[in-house]
Design a protein around this motif. Structure first.
Motif, mmCIF file in Angstrom:
data_model
loop_
_atom_site.group_PDB
_atom_site.id
_atom_site.type_symbol
_atom_site.label_atom_id
_atom_site.label_comp_id
_atom_site.label_asym_id
_atom_site.label_seq_id
_atom_site.Cartn_x
_atom_site.Cartn_y
_atom_site.Cartn_z
ATOM 1 N N PRO A 13 -58.547 -50.331 56.110
ATOM 2 C CA PRO A 13 -56.823 -50.614 56.557
ATOM 3 C C PRO A 13 -56.861 -50.021 57.728
ATOM 4 O O PRO A 13 -57.188 -48.914 58.341
ATOM 5 N N ARG A 14 -55.935 -50.696 58.500
ATOM 6 C CA ARG A 14 -55.167 -50.004 59.671
ATOM 7 C C ARG A 14 -54.640 -48.723 59.668
ATOM 8 O O ARG A 14 -54.547 -47.952 60.666
ATOM 9 N N THR A 15 -53.939 -48.670 58.498
ATOM 10 C CA THR A 15 -52.997 -47.459 58.400
ATOM 11 C C THR A 15 -53.418 -46.336 57.905
ATOM 12 O O THR A 15 -52.762 -45.440 57.571
ATOM 13 N N GLY A 16 -54.810 -46.193 57.293
ATOM 14 C CA GLY A 16 -55.193 -45.089 56.638
ATOM 15 C C GLY A 16 -54.614 -44.604 55.377
ATOM 16 O O GLY A 16 -54.351 -43.449 55.172
ATOM 17 N N TRP A 17 -54.541 -45.574 54.599
ATOM 18 C CA TRP A 17 -54.017 -45.032 53.271
ATOM 19 C C TRP A 17 -55.125 -44.232 52.625
ATOM 20 O O TRP A 17 -56.102 -44.354 52.610
ATOM 21 N N THR A 18 -54.551 -43.124 51.798
ATOM 22 C CA THR A 18 -55.554 -42.258 51.229
ATOM 23 C C THR A 18 -55.518 -42.642 49.780
ATOM 24 O O THR A 18 -54.299 -43.032 49.223
ATOM 25 N N ARG A 19 -56.293 -41.940 48.878
ATOM 26 C CA ARG A 19 -56.347 -42.042 47.574
ATOM 27 C C ARG A 19 -55.125 -41.156 46.914
ATOM 28 O O ARG A 19 -54.495 -41.675 46.131
ATOM 29 N N ARG A 20 -54.834 -40.037 47.655
ATOM 30 C CA ARG A 20 -53.470 -39.187 47.241
ATOM 31 C C ARG A 20 -52.494 -40.041 47.054
ATOM 32 O O ARG A 20 -51.528 -40.062 46.393
ATOM 33 N N ALA A 21 -52.268 -41.186 48.235
ATOM 34 C CA ALA A 21 -50.926 -41.987 48.484
ATOM 35 C C ALA A 21 -51.098 -42.818 47.222
ATOM 36 O O ALA A 21 -49.938 -42.970 46.528
ATOM 37 N N MET A 22 -52.272 -43.223 47.009
ATOM 38 C CA MET A 22 -52.257 -44.197 45.695
ATOM 39 C C MET A 22 -52.004 -43.548 44.463
ATOM 40 O O MET A 22 -51.306 -44.134 43.633
ATOM 41 N N LEU A 23 -52.354 -42.414 44.373
ATOM 42 C CA LEU A 23 -52.068 -41.580 42.933
ATOM 43 C C LEU A 23 -50.457 -41.041 43.037
ATOM 44 O O LEU A 23 -50.009 -41.300 41.761
ATOM 45 N N CYS A 24 -50.044 -40.824 44.178
ATOM 46 C CA CYS A 24 -48.619 -40.598 44.326
ATOM 47 C C CYS A 24 -47.834 -41.650 43.589
ATOM 48 O O CYS A 24 -46.895 -41.756 42.953
ATOM 49 N N GLY A 36 -51.302 -58.284 56.645
ATOM 50 C CA GLY A 36 -50.069 -58.289 57.285
ATOM 51 C C GLY A 36 -48.924 -57.525 56.723
ATOM 52 O O GLY A 36 -48.004 -57.360 57.362
ATOM 53 N N PHE A 37 -48.941 -56.981 55.410
ATOM 54 C CA PHE A 37 -48.440 -56.078 54.627
ATOM 55 C C PHE A 37 -48.740 -54.619 54.863
ATOM 56 O O PHE A 37 -48.366 -53.642 53.963
ATOM 57 N N ASP A 38 -49.729 -54.336 55.714
ATOM 58 C CA ASP A 38 -50.494 -53.063 55.531
ATOM 59 C C ASP A 38 -50.970 -52.529 53.937
ATOM 60 O O ASP A 38 -50.721 -51.600 53.454
ATOM 61 N N SER A 39 -51.628 -53.531 53.396
ATOM 62 C CA SER A 39 -51.596 -53.445 51.836
ATOM 63 C C SER A 39 -53.157 -53.697 51.638
ATOM 64 O O SER A 39 -53.809 -53.740 50.332
ATOM 65 N N LEU A 40 -54.138 -53.508 52.728
ATOM 66 C CA LEU A 40 -55.374 -53.805 52.457
ATOM 67 C C LEU A 40 -56.056 -52.385 52.520
ATOM 68 O O LEU A 40 -55.980 -51.413 53.440
ATOM 69 N N ALA A 41 -56.954 -51.989 51.314
ATOM 70 C CA ALA A 41 -57.511 -50.860 51.136
ATOM 71 C C ALA A 41 -59.173 -50.905 50.952
ATOM 72 O O ALA A 41 -59.573 -52.023 50.674
ATOM 73 N N PRO A 42 -60.070 -49.687 51.296
ATOM 74 C CA PRO A 42 -61.238 -49.794 51.382
ATOM 75 C C PRO A 42 -62.005 -50.375 49.806
ATOM 76 O O PRO A 42 -62.827 -50.961 49.587
ATOM 77 N N ARG A 43 -61.123 -49.846 48.996
ATOM 78 C CA ARG A 43 -61.377 -50.085 47.603
ATOM 79 C C ARG A 43 -60.149 -50.678 46.791
ATOM 80 O O ARG A 43 -58.889 -50.334 46.995
ATOM 81 N N ILE A 44 -60.512 -51.809 45.875
ATOM 82 C CA ILE A 44 -59.506 -52.694 45.217
ATOM 83 C C ILE A 44 -58.599 -51.779 44.547
ATOM 84 O O ILE A 44 -57.296 -51.585 44.687
ATOM 85 N N GLU A 45 -59.033 -50.583 43.840
ATOM 86 C CA GLU A 45 -58.124 -49.805 43.024
ATOM 87 C C GLU A 45 -57.381 -48.899 43.788
ATOM 88 O O GLU A 45 -56.442 -48.414 43.402
ATOM 89 N N ASP A 46 -57.492 -48.957 45.051
ATOM 90 C CA ASP A 46 -56.630 -48.031 45.995
ATOM 91 C C ASP A 46 -55.507 -48.671 46.698
ATOM 92 O O ASP A 46 -55.084 -47.959 47.807
ATOM 93 N N HIS A 47 -55.377 -49.949 46.397
ATOM 94 C CA HIS A 47 -54.479 -50.471 47.116
ATOM 95 C C HIS A 47 -52.978 -50.148 47.064
ATOM 96 O O HIS A 47 -52.809 -49.533 45.943
ATOM 97 N N PRO A 48 -52.316 -49.934 48.193
ATOM 98 C CA PRO A 48 -51.098 -49.364 48.150
ATOM 99 C C PRO A 48 -50.073 -49.992 46.943
ATOM 100 O O PRO A 48 -49.804 -51.106 46.992
ATOM 101 N N PRO A 49 -49.337 -49.038 46.107
ATOM 102 C CA PRO A 49 -48.620 -49.524 45.334
ATOM 103 C C PRO A 49 -47.276 -50.106 45.873
ATOM 104 O O PRO A 49 -46.288 -49.355 45.997
ATOM 105 N N MET A 50 -47.048 -51.404 46.113
ATOM 106 C CA MET A 50 -45.997 -51.845 46.924
ATOM 107 C C MET A 50 -45.293 -53.219 46.428
ATOM 108 O O MET A 50 -46.211 -54.056 46.174
ATOM 109 N N ILE A 51 -44.172 -53.485 46.474
ATOM 110 C CA ILE A 51 -43.504 -54.525 46.233
ATOM 111 C C ILE A 51 -42.762 -54.898 47.524
ATOM 112 O O ILE A 51 -42.132 -54.262 47.922
ATOM 113 N N ALA A 52 -42.986 -56.109 47.926
ATOM 114 C CA ALA A 52 -42.255 -56.496 49.335
ATOM 115 C C ALA A 52 -41.346 -57.459 49.070
ATOM 116 O O ALA A 52 -41.576 -58.404 48.279
ATOM 117 N N ILE A 53 -40.095 -57.428 49.764
ATOM 118 C CA ILE A 53 -39.089 -58.523 49.679
ATOM 119 C C ILE A 53 -38.586 -59.054 51.019
ATOM 120 O O ILE A 53 -38.162 -58.080 51.838
#
Length: 199
Positions: A5-16, A151-168
């Motif tokens: 991902p372009r924005t550097g999501w971490t596993r810690r972010a996913m767990l939070c 486009g939603f900054d929701s792509l992660a290197p691992r599927i299970e680490d995708h950011p927990p986000m709902i967009a409206i």
């Protein structure tokens, strides 16, 4: 292969976000508390998808969303953490928005494992959460899905680490509301009505 991902999501972010008990962190910065609404830019990229229930193929933004308020979530049927929790919240939110669902509001849950999530698996998932006619479970090609996620900054290197986000938001809006973690159904419905009030 999934690109980083372009924005550097971490596993810690996913767990939070998945625990919905701490802050959401990205690159060491606090973005928002779980459930808090935040506005971020989006880069909308239309893509061809198939609706799991009707088996109809169409362009997601042009043909399905059109001028309606869209509630977009990324999920996969094998998920055992965030996806079920968010789907439970969306299920309750669709009941709160019953008068607007379909005509003015559309829910789009997009599979991020389209090679695994068959239409049958997605229909079963939808039935588990009592998804109504205004809530669509969609799958597209892998490259197209990844570009849409980007486009939603929701792509992660691992599927299970995708950011927990709902967009409206709406097609054409530069910034969309993003709800992280497991927002309450009332918060989801409130944000949707805020978008409806803008016309």
């Amino acid at each position: 292969m999934i690109a980083p991902p372009r924005t550097g999501w971490t596993r810690r972010a996913m767990l939070c976000g998945s625990l919905a008990s701490a802050c959401l962190v990205q690159g060491g910065r606090v973005l928002a508390a779980p459930g808090a609404a935040a506005r971020f830019p989006v880069r909308l990229r239309d893509m061809m998808v198939t609706d799991a229930r009707s088996r109809t193929r169409f362009m997601l933004l042009r043909d399905l969303v059109r001028d309606r308020v869209a509630v977009v979530s990324f999920m996969f049927t094998g998920c055992s953490t965030v996806c079920p929790m968010q789907s439970t919240a969306l299920s309750a939110a669709q009941r709160l928005l019953a008068r607007e669902m379909g005509e003015k509001v559309i829910f789009a849950s997009i599979s991020i494992t389209p090679l695994i999530d068959t239409p049958e698996a997605l229909v079963s998932f939808a039935d588990t959460y009592s998804a109504g006619s205004g809530w669509h479970f969609l799958r597209g090609g892998v490259p197209e899905t990844q570009r849409f996620q980007e486009g939603f900054d929701s792509l992660a290197p691992r599927i299970e680490d995708h950011p927990p986000m709902i967009a409206i938001g709406r097609v054409g809006a530069a910034n969309w509301t993003r709800l992280y973690g497991t927002p309450t159904p009332r918060l989801i419905a409130s944000e949707v009505r805020g978008w409806l009030a803008k016309g």
